[in-house]
Design an enzyme around this catalytic site. Structure first.
Site, PDB file in Angstrom:
ATOM      1  N   HIS A 137      23.209  -4.241 -11.591  1.00 23.58           N
ATOM      2  CA  HIS A 137      22.404  -5.360 -12.023  1.00 23.58           C
ATOM      3  C   HIS A 137      22.815  -4.991 -13.532  1.00 23.58           C
ATOM      4  CE1 HIS A 137      19.932  -5.238  -8.673  1.00 23.58           C
ATOM      5  NE2 HIS A 137      19.955  -4.344  -8.244  1.00 23.58           N
ATOM      6  N   SER A 161       0.551  -1.109  -0.103  1.00 23.51           N
ATOM      7  CA  SER A 161       0.294  -0.111   0.166  1.00 23.51           C
ATOM      8  C   SER A 161       0.688   1.361   0.091  1.00 23.51           C
ATOM      9  CB  SER A 161      -0.893  -0.281   1.602  1.00 23.51           C
ATOM     10  OG  SER A 161      -1.302   0.626   0.904  1.00 23.51           O
ATOM     11  N   ASP A 220      -9.761  -5.247  -4.729  1.00 29.22           N
ATOM     12  CA  ASP A 220      -8.858  -4.022  -3.848  1.00 29.22           C
ATOM     13  C   ASP A 220      -9.428  -2.478  -4.483  1.00 29.22           C
ATOM     14  OD1 ASP A 220      -7.606  -2.045  -3.091  1.00 29.22           O
ATOM     15  OD2 ASP A 220      -6.029  -2.738  -3.455  1.00 29.22           O
TER      16      ASP A 220
END
Length: 469
Positions: free
Chosen positions: A418, A247, A322
């Protein structure tokens, strides 16, 4: 009363006393870690995230583009421009005052209801039970951290490195960022914890045992010291640290990965791209100007912008039931599978457009937007099959592009922690059909649907690490 009953009663009273002291006397606890403790070992260079200039310089936030236009340091041309600027500031003074008053009263309670004293008091028995469960069942270790602004941050750490499990989950640390009414004692950390990961939970400033008020700057300060604590005191390698935000916790989660790009992965659950559309949904239409100004100046939770600043693996969990992060009509119950208004859709589109601009141009953007309307597993599978997406071909194309860039690229700036830095220009020269297929493949790898409401606990099997090429 028999001796056994007396002993049992005494043990119960002693346990209640300890639990009460565990909660109420946290302010008297010694400090376990400070934000500037990292400087003492900066010379060791054990973790690049600890010694980088940005981390040493301090906590910073991305500023909204609309606000940057009115920065005090912006050059002005001539006395007439200076006079106009002064008059403009005088005219805006009443609205600035109203915005400040709204943000520090009703606004803060609406954005972070968990910071209200009455809610904390009402939830105190559950928080005590949650603390007791984490300590007794999972051998949780509570610690007090001090952030840069002086706020004391309440944390709980569950270490699984001694028993990592067959898949090695315990070797990875999941730092959990709770929602606006969530506490680590009874929050989103249960899913990674039950899945076997090492877990570090913390409470927002003003929540539980943490001090302060939960404004974005204070939240970022708290997240900063939590990450430093994980890397420096708990000694987890950055690549083994996963940030999990639920959230509104997506703000601090994306801030952490943007600021510490060496961190291993990011999982966002039931979060949103920007707070403004959700704030306008619940506030009167006549307040629109005041609401937008208040959010931009005091609660600028620009999750999508921060997300695009992280170069590592990302997984978005979209909850199909949701209605909290949805801008659909909130006066009626949200139908099952109605996900078109979910702000997680905008979050995915922002991420893919930033990372794969060629693929997501025109037809790629259109096809992913249509795919996002699928609210069930059956609908998603049918849509995917309709366009005959070949997963093996998509993987081979991405790996071939990565290998070619690695061979041709000599600029060190093009490579990050990465691998090849984003954006990728993969997809040039492909037919429209192939670009659509690749766009759908990438969308499915970055977003997973979960049939659950906003506040339902996430099942352990639904928590998983993001896809890596």
């Amino acid at each position: 009363m028999c001796v056994v009953c007396f002993v049992k009663a005494l043990v119960h009273v002693f346990k209640v006393y300890l639990t009460a002291n565990y909660t109420y006397n946290f302010r008297g606890w010694p400090v376990d870690f400070r934000w500037d403790d990292v400087h003492a070992s900066s010379a060791s260079g054990s973790h690049r995230a600890l010694t980088c200039t940005a981390a040493a310089a301090g906590v910073w936030l991305l500023q909204d583009a609309a606000l940057r236009e009115h920065e005090p340091g912006r050059p002005l041309h001539g006395s007439r421009s200076q006079l106009q600027c002064l008059l403009q500031q005088i005219r805006e003074l009443p609205s600035q005052l109203a915005s400040y008053l709204l943000a520090h009263s009703l606004g803060r309670w609406l954005v972070y209801p968990g910071s209200m004293f009455l809610m904390t008091r009402a939830l105190l028995p559950l928080l005590q039970q949650g603390q007791e469960r984490l300590v007794e069942r999972y051998h949780g270790r509570r610690a007090k951290l001090v952030a840069r602004d002086g706020n004391e941050i309440d944390t709980m750490f569950m270490d699984r490195r001694q028993q990592p499990g067959s898949q090695g989950h315990g070797l990875h640390l999941v730092i959990c960022c709770e929602g606006n009414a969530g506490f680590y004692e009874m929050g989103c950390l249960s899913a990674p914890l039950e899945a076997g990961y090492s877990v570090l939970g913390w409470n927002h400033p003003g929540f539980g045992g943490s001090t302060g008020e939960p404004f974005p700057q204070h939240d970022a300060n708290a997240m900063d010291v939590v990450v430093k604590y994980a890397l420096h005191r708990l000694h987890f390698p950055p690549t083994h640290v996963v940030i999990y935000g639920w959230s509104i916790g997506g703000f601090t989660a994306t801030w952490a990965t943007m600021t510490y790009p060496e961190l291993g992965a990011l999982v966002l659950d039931a979060t949103f791209d920007d707070l403004v559309p959700l704030a306008l949904k619940v506030m009167p239409q006549s307040w629109k100007g005041l609401v937008v100004r208040t959010v931009r100046e005091h609660f600028n939770l620009n999750v999508a912008e921060q997300l695009c600043g992280y170069p590592g693996p990302v997984l978005l969990l979209r909850r199909t039931l949701d209605d909290v992060v949805s801008t659909s009509d909130h006066l009626r119950p949200l139908p099952s599978g109605d996900v078109e208004g979910n702000r997680g859709n905008e979050l995915l589109l922002s991420l893919l457009q930033h990372r794969y601009p060629v693929v997501m141009a025109s037809e790629g953007l259109a096809i992913v937007t249509r795919w996002l309307r699928a609210g069930t597993v059956a609908q998603e599978a049918a849509f995917y099959a309709r366009y005959r997406v070949d997963d093996d071909w998509c993987l081979a194309l991405l790996r071939s592009y990565h290998a070619r860039c690695k061979k041709e690229q000599k600029d060190e700036k093009a490579w990050g922690p990465h691998g090849l830095a984003f954006p990728w220009l993969v997809g040039q020269g492909l037919s429209r059909r192939r670009r659509r297929q690749l766009a759908l493949f990438l969308a499915r790898k970055h977003l997973k649907n979960v049939e659950a409401t906003h506040c339902s606990p996430l099942e352990p099997e639904d928590f998983q690490l993001p896809w890596r090429l």
